[in-house]
Each structure stands twice: as C-alpha cells, then as structure tokens.
Motif scaffolding. Structure first.
Motif, PDB file in Angstrom:
ATOM      1  N   ASP A 107     -13.744  -2.186   8.556  1.00  0.00           N
ATOM      2  CA  ASP A 107     -12.787  -1.953   7.484  1.00  0.00           C
ATOM      3  C   ASP A 107     -11.988  -3.240   7.258  1.00  0.00           C
ATOM      4  O   ASP A 107     -11.548  -3.875   8.217  1.00  0.00           O
ATOM      5  CB  ASP A 107     -11.841  -0.808   7.896  1.00  0.00           C
ATOM      6  CG  ASP A 107     -10.881  -0.428   6.807  1.00  0.00           C
ATOM      7  OD1 ASP A 107      -9.974  -1.249   6.500  1.00  0.00           O
ATOM      8  OD2 ASP A 107     -10.994   0.681   6.269  1.00  0.00           O
ATOM      9  N   ARG A 136      -5.264  -6.151  10.478  1.00  0.00           N
ATOM     10  CA  ARG A 136      -3.827  -5.826  10.349  1.00  0.00           C
ATOM     11  C   ARG A 136      -3.463  -4.614  11.197  1.00  0.00           C
ATOM     12  O   ARG A 136      -2.410  -4.577  11.822  1.00  0.00           O
ATOM     13  CB  ARG A 136      -3.453  -5.551   8.878  1.00  0.00           C
ATOM     14  CG  ARG A 136      -3.359  -6.785   8.030  1.00  0.00           C
ATOM     15  CD  ARG A 136      -2.772  -6.529   6.644  1.00  0.00           C
ATOM     16  NE  ARG A 136      -3.342  -5.391   5.931  1.00  0.00           N
ATOM     17  CZ  ARG A 136      -2.660  -4.296   5.568  1.00  0.00           C
ATOM     18  NH1 ARG A 136      -1.384  -4.179   5.830  1.00  0.00           N
ATOM     19  NH2 ARG A 136      -3.262  -3.314   4.904  1.00  0.00           N
ATOM     20  N   PHE A 137      -4.334  -3.610  11.201  1.00  0.00           N
ATOM     21  CA  PHE A 137      -4.085  -2.420  12.012  1.00  0.00           C
ATOM     22  C   PHE A 137      -3.980  -2.808  13.491  1.00  0.00           C
ATOM     23  O   PHE A 137      -3.052  -2.378  14.184  1.00  0.00           O
ATOM     24  CB  PHE A 137      -5.202  -1.384  11.818  1.00  0.00           C
ATOM     25  CG  PHE A 137      -5.147  -0.276  12.820  1.00  0.00           C
ATOM     26  CD1 PHE A 137      -4.236   0.758  12.676  1.00  0.00           C
ATOM     27  CD2 PHE A 137      -5.975  -0.282  13.927  1.00  0.00           C
ATOM     28  CE1 PHE A 137      -4.163   1.775  13.626  1.00  0.00           C
ATOM     29  CE2 PHE A 137      -5.914   0.726  14.875  1.00  0.00           C
ATOM     30  CZ  PHE A 137      -5.005   1.756  14.716  1.00  0.00           C
ATOM     31  N   TRP A 168      -4.156   6.384   9.148  1.00  0.00           N
ATOM     32  CA  TRP A 168      -4.769   5.976  10.407  1.00  0.00           C
ATOM     33  C   TRP A 168      -4.038   6.646  11.570  1.00  0.00           C
ATOM     34  O   TRP A 168      -2.940   6.232  11.927  1.00  0.00           O
ATOM     35  CB  TRP A 168      -4.717   4.468  10.557  1.00  0.00           C
ATOM     36  CG  TRP A 168      -5.479   3.682   9.517  1.00  0.00           C
ATOM     37  CD1 TRP A 168      -5.411   3.806   8.161  1.00  0.00           C
ATOM     38  CD2 TRP A 168      -6.399   2.626   9.761  1.00  0.00           C
ATOM     39  NE1 TRP A 168      -6.224   2.895   7.560  1.00  0.00           N
ATOM     40  CE2 TRP A 168      -6.843   2.146   8.512  1.00  0.00           C
ATOM     41  CE3 TRP A 168      -6.871   2.020  10.926  1.00  0.00           C
ATOM     42  CZ2 TRP A 168      -7.753   1.114   8.390  1.00  0.00           C
ATOM     43  CZ3 TRP A 168      -7.778   0.972  10.802  1.00  0.00           C
ATOM     44  CH2 TRP A 168      -8.220   0.529   9.543  1.00  0.00           C
ATOM     45  N   THR A 184      -3.635   2.705   4.291  1.00  0.00           N
ATOM     46  CA  THR A 184      -4.315   1.670   3.505  1.00  0.00           C
ATOM     47  C   THR A 184      -4.921   2.262   2.241  1.00  0.00           C
ATOM     48  O   THR A 184      -5.202   3.453   2.171  1.00  0.00           O
ATOM     49  CB  THR A 184      -5.439   0.993   4.317  1.00  0.00           C
ATOM     50  OG1 THR A 184      -6.364   1.986   4.772  1.00  0.00           O
ATOM     51  CG2 THR A 184      -4.886   0.224   5.487  1.00  0.00           C
ATOM     52  N   ARG A 185      -5.115   1.392   1.277  1.00  0.00           N
ATOM     53  CA  ARG A 185      -5.841   1.696   0.043  1.00  0.00           C
ATOM     54  C   ARG A 185      -7.069   0.799   0.051  1.00  0.00           C
ATOM     55  O   ARG A 185      -6.930  -0.425   0.063  1.00  0.00           O
ATOM     56  CB  ARG A 185      -4.981   1.386  -1.175  1.00  0.00           C
ATOM     57  CG  ARG A 185      -3.727   2.228  -1.283  1.00  0.00           C
ATOM     58  CD  ARG A 185      -2.857   1.776  -2.445  1.00  0.00           C
ATOM     59  NE  ARG A 185      -3.552   1.750  -3.719  1.00  0.00           N
ATOM     60  CZ  ARG A 185      -3.693   2.804  -4.535  1.00  0.00           C
ATOM     61  NH1 ARG A 185      -3.174   3.956  -4.203  1.00  0.00           N
ATOM     62  NH2 ARG A 185      -4.330   2.695  -5.680  1.00  0.00           N
ATOM     63  N   THR A 186      -8.252   1.407   0.036  1.00  0.00           N
ATOM     64  CA  THR A 186      -9.477   0.630   0.172  1.00  0.00           C
ATOM     65  C   THR A 186     -10.526   1.086  -0.834  1.00  0.00           C
ATOM     66  O   THR A 186     -10.784   2.284  -0.964  1.00  0.00           O
ATOM     67  CB  THR A 186     -10.068   0.806   1.593  1.00  0.00           C
ATOM     68  OG1 THR A 186      -9.057   0.545   2.554  1.00  0.00           O
ATOM     69  CG2 THR A 186     -11.240  -0.126   1.812  1.00  0.00           C
ATOM     70  N   HIS A 230      -9.065  -3.770   6.541  1.00  0.00           N
ATOM     71  CA  HIS A 230      -7.688  -3.701   7.016  1.00  0.00           C
ATOM     72  C   HIS A 230      -7.591  -3.628   8.540  1.00  0.00           C
ATOM     73  O   HIS A 230      -6.482  -3.603   9.085  1.00  0.00           O
ATOM     74  CB  HIS A 230      -6.976  -2.492   6.403  1.00  0.00           C
ATOM     75  CG  HIS A 230      -7.057  -2.470   4.913  1.00  0.00           C
ATOM     76  ND1 HIS A 230      -6.385  -3.380   4.117  1.00  0.00           N
ATOM     77  CD2 HIS A 230      -7.754  -1.672   4.068  1.00  0.00           C
ATOM     78  CE1 HIS A 230      -6.656  -3.132   2.845  1.00  0.00           C
ATOM     79  NE2 HIS A 230      -7.488  -2.111   2.791  1.00  0.00           N
ATOM     80  N   HIS A 254       0.833  -1.208   0.000  1.00  0.00           N
ATOM     81  CA  HIS A 254       0.000   0.000   0.000  1.00  0.00           C
ATOM     82  C   HIS A 254       0.868   1.260   0.000  1.00  0.00           C
ATOM     83  O   HIS A 254       0.548   2.231  -0.686  1.00  0.00           O
ATOM     84  CB  HIS A 254      -0.924   0.014   1.217  1.00  0.00           C
ATOM     85  CG  HIS A 254      -2.039  -0.971   1.118  1.00  0.00           C
ATOM     86  ND1 HIS A 254      -3.283  -0.715   1.623  1.00  0.00           N
ATOM     87  CD2 HIS A 254      -2.116  -2.208   0.580  1.00  0.00           C
ATOM     88  CE1 HIS A 254      -4.068  -1.752   1.403  1.00  0.00           C
ATOM     89  NE2 HIS A 254      -3.374  -2.670   0.777  1.00  0.00           N
ATOM     90  N   PHE A 263      -0.627   3.834  10.292  1.00  0.00           N
ATOM     91  CA  PHE A 263      -1.005   2.858   9.277  1.00  0.00           C
ATOM     92  C   PHE A 263      -1.482   3.607   8.040  1.00  0.00           C
ATOM     93  O   PHE A 263      -2.015   4.718   8.142  1.00  0.00           O
ATOM     94  CB  PHE A 263      -2.148   2.035   9.873  1.00  0.00           C
ATOM     95  CG  PHE A 263      -2.353   0.653   9.346  1.00  0.00           C
ATOM     96  CD1 PHE A 263      -1.362  -0.300   9.404  1.00  0.00           C
ATOM     97  CD2 PHE A 263      -3.592   0.283   8.848  1.00  0.00           C
ATOM     98  CE1 PHE A 263      -1.589  -1.593   8.951  1.00  0.00           C
ATOM     99  CE2 PHE A 263      -3.831  -0.998   8.397  1.00  0.00           C
ATOM    100  CZ  PHE A 263      -2.828  -1.940   8.450  1.00  0.00           C
TER     101      PHE A 263
END
Length: 169
Positions: free
Chosen positions: A149, A154-155, A114, A97-99, A151, A3, A95
């Motif tokens: 979410d 992982r977060f 994040w 992310t690409r969502t 992700h 990401h 963090f």
C-alpha cells in the motif's frame, strides 16, 4: 491530516459510504484494514493479495450498516482465522487513508481505516487462499518493505513512534 479533512467533507456530503456493487460502487467507500503486528519482534505480517498484486494487511470492505470495528473483527476471522486482540494501540483505527486501488479490478477510491491487532511472529497464519497467495512477516522498517500500500511507510512511522512512546512511559 489532508486525508482526514477530505474524508470528513465526504462524510458530511453523503450517507452512501458502503460498497453495494462489486467492485467499485459507490466510489469512494469504506474499508477496514486489520494490521497484524508483533510489537516485541517489531514485525508486521503482510499477505500477497491476489487481485492487487501487492503485499497488504488483511481487511476488506465494510458491509452496509456494519461498524468498522465489527468489520475488522470479521476480516481477521475470515482472512487470518483468528479472534483479533486490539491491545497494541487500542480498538480505534490508528490511521486513515484515501487510496485509488490498483490491480485487475476497476479502479476506485477506498477510504481505509487501519486497525492494529496483536500477532506473534513465531506463528504461521493461514491466509484465506481466495484472497492471498502467501503471507510473510516483515521488519517494521519502511524502507525494507515489498510492493505494498502506498501509505504503508507513513503508517509504520506513526506506529513505531507510538510504540516507542509507550515503551518510554
């Protein structure tokens, strides 16, 4: 890491990173999440987002010319009614992310930063009723979360690892 690399490539290719037209122009665009954490109770506060239908941290789109940290402060004030404290892991995003978004809006790509802020799981946080139906504290356990979410597990693993390393120092 994928990401981050993809986001860096995107940032090198454009300066058009702020959402200008709701809901999705341009896609992708930047978002600041504000993740309310009670590190002592090992808990995370998530709100049931009206449009997405998911339990999410507070946050929103970064306005044109706005710094991501300023957006995080603004979102904490607007959606939680608080002045955020960035002392859990610092003021830099923990963090990225690409969502691809889901829900009732046009699908688009969010690049989310994040930011972690301190909360108190013994308190109620009155969420913006225009954005959220309700809010609830959850254990910092990736397997025990509601629909959220993609992700978030992982977060949480990254956050818990960091909190444990801080405690052992």
């Amino acid at each position: 890491m994928r990401h981050i690399a993809t986001t860096l490539e995107w940032l090198e290719s454009t300066d058009d990173v702020f959402r200008r037209i709701k809901p999705a122009t341009p896609s992708p665009h930047l978002v600041s999440y504000v993740v309310l954490i009670d590190p002592h109770a090992k808990a995370i506060f998530l709100g049931l987002h009206r449009l997405a239908g998911l339990h999410l941290p507070m946050g929103g789109h970064i306005e044109p010319g706005e710094h991501p940290l300023a957006a995080a402060r603004r979102e904490a004030s607007e959606e939680l009614g608080i002045t955020p404290t960035f002392d859990v892991v610092g003021s830099q995003p923990l963090f990225l992310t690409r969502t691809t978004t889901v829900g009732a809006v046009t699908s688009h790509m969010d690049i989310s930063l994040w930011h972690v802020i301190r909360g108190d799981s013994t308190l109620d946080y009155p969420l913006d009723p225009g954005e959220f139906d309700s809010g609830q504290w959850w254990d910092l356990t990736p397997d025990a979360l509601p629909a959220t979410d993609p992700h978030m597990p992982r977060f949480i693993r990254k956050l818990v690892g960091l909190l444990e390393s801080q405690r052992s120092q």
